[in-house]
Design an enzyme around this catalytic site. Structure first.
Site, PDB file in Angstrom:
ATOM      1  N   GLU A  22      -6.743   4.586   7.658  1.00  0.00           N
ATOM      2  CA  GLU A  22      -6.626   6.025   7.374  1.00  0.00           C
ATOM      3  C   GLU A  22      -7.909   6.558   6.725  1.00  0.00           C
ATOM      4  O   GLU A  22      -8.292   7.707   6.945  1.00  0.00           O
ATOM      5  CB  GLU A  22      -5.392   6.278   6.498  1.00  0.00           C
ATOM      6  CG  GLU A  22      -4.123   6.179   7.335  1.00  0.00           C
ATOM      7  CD  GLU A  22      -2.932   5.562   6.634  1.00  0.00           C
ATOM      8  OE1 GLU A  22      -2.866   5.595   5.397  1.00  0.00           O
ATOM      9  OE2 GLU A  22      -2.056   5.019   7.348  1.00  0.00           O
ATOM     10  N   GLU A  72      -5.470  -5.084  10.572  1.00  0.00           N
ATOM     11  CA  GLU A  72      -4.474  -4.033  10.761  1.00  0.00           C
ATOM     12  C   GLU A  72      -4.799  -3.251  12.032  1.00  0.00           C
ATOM     13  O   GLU A  72      -5.619  -2.313  11.996  1.00  0.00           O
ATOM     14  CB  GLU A  72      -4.484  -3.073   9.569  1.00  0.00           C
ATOM     15  CG  GLU A  72      -4.050  -3.700   8.272  1.00  0.00           C
ATOM     16  CD  GLU A  72      -3.445  -2.660   7.334  1.00  0.00           C
ATOM     17  OE1 GLU A  72      -2.306  -2.858   6.909  1.00  0.00           O
ATOM     18  OE2 GLU A  72      -4.100  -1.635   7.068  1.00  0.00           O
ATOM     19  N   ASN A  78       0.867  -1.181   0.000  1.00  0.00           N
ATOM     20  CA  ASN A  78       0.000   0.000   0.000  1.00  0.00           C
ATOM     21  C   ASN A  78       0.899   1.225   0.000  1.00  0.00           C
ATOM     22  O   ASN A  78       1.507   1.563   1.013  1.00  0.00           O
ATOM     23  CB  ASN A  78      -0.892  -0.040   1.255  1.00  0.00           C
ATOM     24  CG  ASN A  78      -1.695   1.239   1.428  1.00  0.00           C
ATOM     25  OD1 ASN A  78      -1.804   2.047   0.500  1.00  0.00           O
ATOM     26  ND2 ASN A  78      -2.258   1.423   2.617  1.00  0.00           N
ATOM     27  N   HIS A  83      -9.546   0.986   4.915  1.00  0.00           N
ATOM     28  CA  HIS A  83      -8.227   1.170   5.530  1.00  0.00           C
ATOM     29  C   HIS A  83      -8.352   2.132   6.705  1.00  0.00           C
ATOM     30  O   HIS A  83      -9.160   3.073   6.671  1.00  0.00           O
ATOM     31  CB  HIS A  83      -7.238   1.717   4.495  1.00  0.00           C
ATOM     32  CG  HIS A  83      -5.842   1.767   5.033  1.00  0.00           C
ATOM     33  ND1 HIS A  83      -5.396   2.822   5.785  1.00  0.00           N
ATOM     34  CD2 HIS A  83      -4.823   0.883   4.978  1.00  0.00           C
ATOM     35  CE1 HIS A  83      -4.137   2.573   6.157  1.00  0.00           C
ATOM     36  NE2 HIS A  83      -3.775   1.408   5.681  1.00  0.00           N
ATOM     37  N   GLY A 126       2.217   2.316  10.783  1.00  0.00           N
ATOM     38  CA  GLY A 126       3.150   3.424  10.649  1.00  0.00           C
ATOM     39  C   GLY A 126       3.818   3.838  11.951  1.00  0.00           C
ATOM     40  O   GLY A 126       4.417   4.907  12.028  1.00  0.00           O
ATOM     41  N   LYS A 133       0.093   4.296  -0.262  1.00  0.00           N
ATOM     42  CA  LYS A 133      -0.521   5.502   0.314  1.00  0.00           C
ATOM     43  C   LYS A 133      -0.284   6.705  -0.616  1.00  0.00           C
ATOM     44  O   LYS A 133      -0.258   6.529  -1.831  1.00  0.00           O
ATOM     45  CB  LYS A 133      -0.004   5.738   1.731  1.00  0.00           C
ATOM     46  CG  LYS A 133      -0.097   4.457   2.581  1.00  0.00           C
ATOM     47  CD  LYS A 133       0.093   4.688   4.036  1.00  0.00           C
ATOM     48  CE  LYS A 133      -0.007   3.335   4.752  1.00  0.00           C
ATOM     49  NZ  LYS A 133      -0.018   3.464   6.195  1.00  0.00           N
ATOM     50  N   SER A 149       3.283  -1.994  10.491  1.00  0.00           N
ATOM     51  CA  SER A 149       4.717  -2.017  10.791  1.00  0.00           C
ATOM     52  C   SER A 149       5.391  -3.337  10.434  1.00  0.00           C
ATOM     53  O   SER A 149       6.286  -3.805  11.141  1.00  0.00           O
ATOM     54  CB  SER A 149       4.970  -1.640  12.254  1.00  0.00           C
ATOM     55  OG  SER A 149       4.593  -0.289  12.476  1.00  0.00           O
TER      56      SER A 149
HETATM   57  P1  PGA Z   1       2.748   0.418   7.632  1.00  0.00           P
HETATM   58  O1  PGA Z   1       1.283   0.583   7.000  1.00  0.00           O
HETATM   59  O2  PGA Z   1       3.327  -0.851   7.056  1.00  0.00           O
HETATM   60  O3  PGA Z   1       3.498   1.637   7.219  1.00  0.00           O
HETATM   61  O4  PGA Z   1       2.568   0.309   9.116  1.00  0.00           O
HETATM   62  C1  PGA Z   1       0.450  -0.517   6.782  1.00  0.00           C
HETATM   63  C2  PGA Z   1      -0.846  -0.075   6.148  1.00  0.00           C
HETATM   64  O5  PGA Z   1      -1.301   1.032   6.437  1.00  0.00           O
HETATM   65  O6  PGA Z   1      -1.461  -0.796   5.344  1.00  0.00           O
END
Ligand code: PGA
Length: 251
Positions: free
Chosen positions: A101, A171, A12, A99, A177, A14, A214
Site C-alpha cells: 500500500e 506479499e 499489520n 508495504h 485484502g 493498517k 489474505s
Molecule cells: P491482508 O493484508 O491480510 O488483509 O490481506 C496483509 C497485509 O497487507 O500485510
C-alpha cells in the site's frame, strides 16, 4: 525477542485501531490463553497507538511492536511523517518497509525503500521489508524478476551484518485484502527465490521470510507448512483480538 526464533506472526493493523480501540484490543487479546511453543508476535499499530501498545506489552520478550512506515530523514520539514528515531523513542523496535500500500497507494519507489531500510538499521530498528508482484506481473511470468528487483533496490548497500537483522515478507499484491491467498506451493517457490538471492549476498540461513496476503484462520496452517515459510504477515484477520489469538495460538 525470544532467544529461539520461532514462527513469526505479524499483525499489520493498517489504518485501524486508534488509541481507545487499541487499548481495548490489547485487553481482550491478553485475556486469551497465552500461546505455547516458540513463536514471536509482532504488532504494527497506527503510529498514534504505537506507544500505548508498546507499553502494554512491555516485559514480554515474545512481543515486538513496530511502525507501519517511517521516513529515512532523522528530522525536518516533512509534514505528516515520522522518523525512525521517533519510532524507537515511542517504544517501537521494528518498521514495515515497502508495504504494497505504501508502494501502490502512496507511490513509494524502490529507491525510497532502500533509504528506509538503511535508516531503520542505523536506528536499530528491524526492517520488515515487503516485496511482491502485481497480478499482471504474475500473469506475465515476471514474479521472480519483480521480487529480485525490489530486493536489489531495497537492500542496496546493506551488508551481511544488516541482512542478519532483516525480516522479509513476500506479499503478492493480488492477494492483499482480496480473500485470494497464494497457494502454499506458489508461496514456497517465491520464498525459495528470495532465500537464494539473500544467501548469495551473505544473509544467514536463519533469516525469516514471511508470507502475507489474505491469511486467515482456515489457511494459516497450510501456508506455514509450506517449505521456507517462517511466519505470516496478516492484515484483516489480525483486527479481531479473539480471532488473532486463535490464529497465533494453534498449531
Ligand atoms: P491482508 O493484508 O491480510 O488483509 O490481506 C496483509 C497485509 O497487507 O500485510
Amino acid at each position: 525477542m525470544s532467544a529461539v526464533a520461532g514462527v513469526l506472526f505479524a499483525a499489520n493493523w493498517k489504518m485501524h485501531l486508534g488509541p481507545t480501540e487499541a487499548a481495548e484490543y490489547v485487553r481482550r487479546f491478553t485475556a486469551q490463553a497465552s500461546p505455547s511453543g516458540a513463536r514471536d508476535l509482532w504488532f504494527f499499530p497506527p503510529a498514534v497507538s504505537l506507544p500505548l501498545v508498546a507499553q502494554a506489552f512491555r516485559g514480554r520478550d515474545d512481543v515486538v511492536v513496530g511502525a507501519q512506515d517511517a521516513h529515512w530523514e532523522p528530522k525536518g520539514a516533512f509534514t505528516g511523517a515520522i522518523s525512525m528515531g521517533m519510532v524507537r523513542d515511542a517504544g517501537g523496535s521494528a518498521v514495515l518497509v515497502g508495504h504494497s500500500e505504501r508502494r501502490h497507494v502512496f507511490g513509494e519507489t524502490d529507491a525510497e525503500t532502500g533509504r528506509k531500510v538503511r535508516a531503520a538499521l542505523a536506528n536499530e530498528l528491524v526492517p520488515l521489508l515487503c516485496v511482491g508482484e502485481k497480478l499482471e506481473e504474475r500473469d506475465a511470468g515476471r514474479t521472480a524478476g519483480v521480487v529480485v528487483r525490489q530486493l536489489e533496490a531495497a537492500l542496496d548497500g546493506v551488508g551481511p551484518e544488516g541482512l542478519a537483522r532483516l525480516v522479509v515478507a513476500y506479499e503478492p499484491v493480488w492477494a492483499i485484502g482480496t480473500g485470494r491467498n497464494a497457494q502454499p506451493g506458489d508461496a514456497a517457490e517465491v520464498h525459495g527465490v528470495i532465500r537464494d538471492w539473500l544467501a548469495a549476498r551473505g544473509a544467514p540461513d536463519g533469516l525469516r521470510i514471511l508470507y502475507g496476503g489474505s491469511v486467515r484462520a482456515d489457511n494459516v496452517r497450510a501456508l506455514l507448512a509450506a517449505p521456507g515459510v517462517d511466519g505470516v504477515l496478516v492484515g484483516g484477520a489480525s483486527l479481531d483480538p479473539e480471532g488473532w489469538a486463535a490464529i497465533v495460538g494453534g498449531g
